[in-house]
Write a protein that holds these residues in place. Structure first.
Motif, PDB file in Angstrom:
ATOM      1  N   TYR A  15       0.832  -1.198   0.000  1.00  6.58           N
ATOM      2  CA  TYR A  15       0.000   0.000   0.000  1.00  6.58           C
ATOM      3  C   TYR A  15       0.872   1.255   0.000  1.00  6.58           C
ATOM      4  N   HIS A  16       0.359   2.292  -0.665  1.00  6.36           N
ATOM      5  CA  HIS A  16       0.967   3.617  -0.584  1.00  6.36           C
ATOM      6  C   HIS A  16      -0.083   4.561  -0.002  1.00  6.36           C
ATOM      7  N   TYR A  17      -0.714   5.355  -0.840  1.00 11.14           N
ATOM      8  CA  TYR A  17      -1.754   6.257  -0.335  1.00 11.14           C
ATOM      9  C   TYR A  17      -3.057   5.510  -0.064  1.00 11.14           C
ATOM     10  N   VAL A  18      -3.658   5.799   1.083  1.00 11.03           N
ATOM     11  CA  VAL A  18      -5.013   5.323   1.380  1.00 11.03           C
ATOM     12  C   VAL A  18      -5.867   6.581   1.499  1.00 11.03           C
ATOM     13  N   ARG A  19      -6.337   7.032   0.339  1.00 15.10           N
ATOM     14  CA  ARG A  19      -7.072   8.298   0.250  1.00 15.10           C
ATOM     15  C   ARG A  19      -8.123   8.181  -0.837  1.00 15.10           C
ATOM     16  N   GLU A  20      -9.069   9.113  -0.824  1.00 15.24           N
ATOM     17  CA  GLU A  20     -10.075   9.134  -1.878  1.00 15.24           C
ATOM     18  C   GLU A  20      -9.425   9.539  -3.201  1.00 15.24           C
ATOM     19  N   PRO A  21      -9.556   8.729  -4.241  1.00 14.51           N
ATOM     20  CA  PRO A  21      -8.931   9.032  -5.525  1.00 14.51           C
ATOM     21  C   PRO A  21      -9.346  10.384  -6.100  1.00 14.51           C
ATOM     22  N   GLU A  22     -10.579  10.800  -5.824  1.00 13.07           N
ATOM     23  CA  GLU A  22     -11.058  12.080  -6.349  1.00 13.07           C
ATOM     24  C   GLU A  22     -10.347  13.260  -5.690  1.00 13.07           C
TER      25      GLU A  22
ATOM     26  N   THR B   7       9.076  -4.610  -4.917  1.00 16.40           N
ATOM     27  CA  THR B   7       7.830  -4.234  -5.592  1.00 16.40           C
ATOM     28  C   THR B   7       7.471  -5.268  -6.661  1.00 16.40           C
ATOM     29  N   ASP B   8       8.221  -6.376  -6.703  1.00 13.46           N
ATOM     30  CA  ASP B   8       7.917  -7.452  -7.653  1.00 13.46           C
ATOM     31  C   ASP B   8       6.642  -8.161  -7.227  1.00 13.46           C
ATOM     32  N   SER B   9       5.782  -8.424  -8.187  1.00  8.73           N
ATOM     33  CA  SER B   9       4.511  -9.073  -7.900  1.00  8.73           C
ATOM     34  C   SER B   9       4.692 -10.577  -7.764  1.00  8.73           C
ATOM     35  N   GLY B  10       4.125 -11.141  -6.699  1.00 12.33           N
ATOM     36  CA  GLY B  10       4.207 -12.577  -6.513  1.00 12.33           C
ATOM     37  C   GLY B  10       3.909 -12.981  -5.085  1.00 12.33           C
ATOM     38  N   ILE B  11       3.746 -14.276  -4.882  1.00 12.96           N
ATOM     39  CA  ILE B  11       3.461 -14.806  -3.554  1.00 12.96           C
ATOM     40  C   ILE B  11       4.758 -14.950  -2.767  1.00 12.96           C
TER      41      ILE B  11
ATOM     42  N   ASN C 265      -3.829  -2.310  -5.599  1.00 17.59           N
ATOM     43  CA  ASN C 265      -4.753  -1.905  -6.652  1.00 17.59           C
ATOM     44  C   ASN C 265      -4.827  -2.895  -7.805  1.00 17.59           C
ATOM     45  N   LYS C 266      -4.053  -3.971  -7.736  1.00 16.23           N
ATOM     46  CA  LYS C 266      -4.042  -4.938  -8.840  1.00 16.23           C
ATOM     47  C   LYS C 266      -4.469  -6.336  -8.421  1.00 16.23           C
ATOM     48  N   ILE C 267      -4.415  -6.618  -7.131  1.00 15.29           N
ATOM     49  CA  ILE C 267      -4.663  -7.984  -6.683  1.00 15.29           C
ATOM     50  C   ILE C 267      -6.135  -8.364  -6.659  1.00 15.29           C
ATOM     51  N   PHE C 268      -7.005  -7.398  -6.395  1.00 13.46           N
ATOM     52  CA  PHE C 268      -8.421  -7.719  -6.230  1.00 13.46           C
ATOM     53  C   PHE C 268      -9.187  -7.367  -7.498  1.00 13.46           C
ATOM     54  N   THR C 269      -9.658  -8.393  -8.186  1.00  8.46           N
ATOM     55  CA  THR C 269     -10.406  -8.176  -9.419  1.00  8.46           C
ATOM     56  C   THR C 269     -11.878  -8.527  -9.267  1.00  8.46           C
ATOM     57  N   GLY C 270     -12.264  -8.929  -8.077  1.00  3.08           N
ATOM     58  CA  GLY C 270     -13.662  -9.297  -7.842  1.00  3.08           C
ATOM     59  C   GLY C 270     -13.922  -9.386  -6.357  1.00  3.08           C
ATOM     60  N   ASP C 271     -14.937 -10.138  -5.988  1.00  2.50           N
ATOM     61  CA  ASP C 271     -15.315 -10.243  -4.592  1.00  2.50           C
ATOM     62  C   ASP C 271     -14.394 -11.156  -3.795  1.00  2.50           C
TER      63      ASP C 271
ATOM     64  N   ILE D 138     -10.362 -12.773  -3.243  1.00  2.00           N
ATOM     65  CA  ILE D 138      -8.950 -12.697  -3.560  1.00  2.00           C
ATOM     66  C   ILE D 138      -8.546 -13.831  -4.479  1.00  2.00           C
ATOM     67  N   GLY D 139      -9.252 -14.949  -4.402  1.00  2.00           N
ATOM     68  CA  GLY D 139      -8.928 -16.087  -5.250  1.00  2.00           C
ATOM     69  C   GLY D 139      -9.073 -15.768  -6.726  1.00  2.00           C
ATOM     70  N   LEU D 140      -9.979 -14.849  -7.084  1.00  2.00           N
ATOM     71  CA  LEU D 140     -10.162 -14.481  -8.466  1.00  2.00           C
ATOM     72  C   LEU D 140      -8.925 -13.806  -9.012  1.00  2.00           C
ATOM     73  N   ALA D 141      -8.249 -13.033  -8.172  1.00  2.00           N
ATOM     74  CA  ALA D 141      -7.061 -12.303  -8.616  1.00  2.00           C
ATOM     75  C   ALA D 141      -5.840 -13.190  -8.643  1.00  2.00           C
ATOM     76  N   LEU D 142      -5.844 -14.274  -7.870  1.00  7.27           N
ATOM     77  CA  LEU D 142      -4.667 -15.118  -7.751  1.00  7.27           C
ATOM     78  C   LEU D 142      -4.847 -16.480  -8.402  1.00  7.27           C
ATOM     79  N   GLU D 143      -5.923 -16.661  -9.128  1.00  4.96           N
ATOM     80  CA  GLU D 143      -6.241 -18.002  -9.620  1.00  4.96           C
ATOM     81  C   GLU D 143      -5.185 -18.533 -10.581  1.00  4.96           C
ATOM     82  N   ASN D 144      -4.398 -17.611 -11.193  1.00  4.88           N
ATOM     83  CA  ASN D 144      -3.364 -18.060 -12.124  1.00  4.88           C
ATOM     84  C   ASN D 144      -1.993 -18.114 -11.496  1.00  4.88           C
ATOM     85  N   VAL D 145      -1.896 -17.813 -10.187  1.00  4.01           N
ATOM     86  CA  VAL D 145      -0.615 -17.851  -9.521  1.00  4.01           C
ATOM     87  C   VAL D 145      -0.160 -19.304  -9.379  1.00  4.01           C
ATOM     88  N   GLN D 146       1.065 -19.563  -9.747  1.00  6.75           N
ATOM     89  CA  GLN D 146       1.620 -20.923  -9.611  1.00  6.75           C
ATOM     90  C   GLN D 146       2.711 -20.940  -8.543  1.00  6.75           C
TER      91      GLN D 146
END
Length: 310
Positions: free
Chosen positions: A11-18, A275-279, A294-300, A302-310
């Motif tokens: 995480y970096h900023y935890v603020r309203e994007p607007e 900052t490398d992405s991975g488990i 901002n990239k890990i959660f693509t749905g309701d 976490i498994g949806l975002a990581l389903e292709n992680v090997q």
């Protein structure tokens, strides 16, 4: 598979994007939703507890850059829920009263209209500089606005640090009234870090000036790491054992990972976060991967975002 692996989330900023348009923050609501979802599949731990036995896979929440929103928003939510986390310290703004260029860029883009900012900035560029702006599209491809790409590339890559600061400081500081007021607004202060320590959060080293690794391991350690560690030890009575490099090390990150490891180990560091992405597939490693919040959660789930992680 995503529900059965150890993770670190960045995480970096935890603020309203607007409200904060200079970077890509996560909103307070989305942050709370993320940790609520993660708590169903993972146990939140501190870096020191990576090897502890848990009933569920482990997850470390990590925070870079020590911005005030992390204390006022993220820490407040985590404290209320009893969730631990790892927060890094950037000592330069607190000790030397120096603000890194990239934070001035984020502030200017949040406070000033892009068109005005670019009209003023392009006056400082040569025809050759303007030609080189083509590189901005690759470097900042994630930015939707062409002007934002040009602005960020110019301030971070074409102008040197002194030139960029001269352009940005008056613009930003005048909005807040003074440089000190901006620092007070922007960064977690000593008293706030004390409260975070008392609440059980881990404090680690980020940097002094937030410069990327330059290839000279010993000089970099002495300039960017050791003074920050000394600040943490003097102010919070903590000998820091965890490190997070600025920009993940930058363009020379592979050289950094190779050349800094032994120096950090000799000073008692237990590990560091990239900052490398991975488990986290090996808890005995020194350098640990992280997923961008901002990239890990693509749905309701976490498994949806990581389903292709090997």
């Amino acid at each position: 598979m995503g529900n059965n692996v150890n993770l670190a989330i960045m995480y970096h900023y935890v603020r309203e994007p607007e409200e904060w348009k200079g970077s890509v923050p996560i909103s307070p609501k989305a942050f709370e939703e993320q940790i609520n979802q993660l708590s169903k599949t993972h146990e939140f731990v501190l870096p020191d507890d990576l090897n502890k036995k848990t009933s569920k896979p482990k997850c470390i929440l990590t925070f870079d850059d020590a911005t005030k929103d992390q204390y006022e928003i993220a820490f407040d939510i985590m404290k209320r829920k009893g969730i631990p986390g790892y927060f890094t310290v950037m000592s330069g703004p607190l000790v030397e009263k120096e603000v890194p260029v990239f934070h001035l860029v984020h502030a200017a883009l949040s406070l000033v209209e892009e068109e005005y900012l670019w009209d003023e900035l392009r006056l400082q560029l040569t025809p050759k500089d303007l030609h080189n702006l083509d590189l901005a599209n690759k470097t900042y491809a994630y930015e939707q606005s062409q002007l934002r790409r040009y602005i960020k590339y110019t301030l971070n890559f074409i102008l040197d640090s002194k030139q960029s600061k001269n352009f940005l400081e008056k613009m930003v500081y005048s909005h807040f009234g003074s440089k000190q007021k901006f620092i007070d607004y922007m960064y977690i202060n000593i008293e706030e870090f004390q409260k975070m320590k008392q609440a059980g959060m881990t404090l680690g080293v980020h940097c002094v000036h937030h410069t990327p690794f330059d290839g000279r391991a010993e000089e970099y350690y002495k300039n960017e790491i050791a003074p920050c560690a000394k600040f943490i030890q003097e102010q919070f009575d903590i000998k820091p054992a965890w490190y997070t490099p600025p920009f993940g090390g930058g363009e020379k990150k592979m050289l950094m990972m190779e050349n800094l490891k032994d120096r950090l180990l000799s000073e008692g560091y237990k590990g560091a976060f990239t900052t490398d992405s991975g488990i986290i597939d090996d808890t005995s490693s020194f350098w640990f991967n992280r997923f961008d919040c901002n990239k890990i959660f693509t749905g309701d789930s976490i498994g949806l975002a990581l389903e292709n992680v090997q």
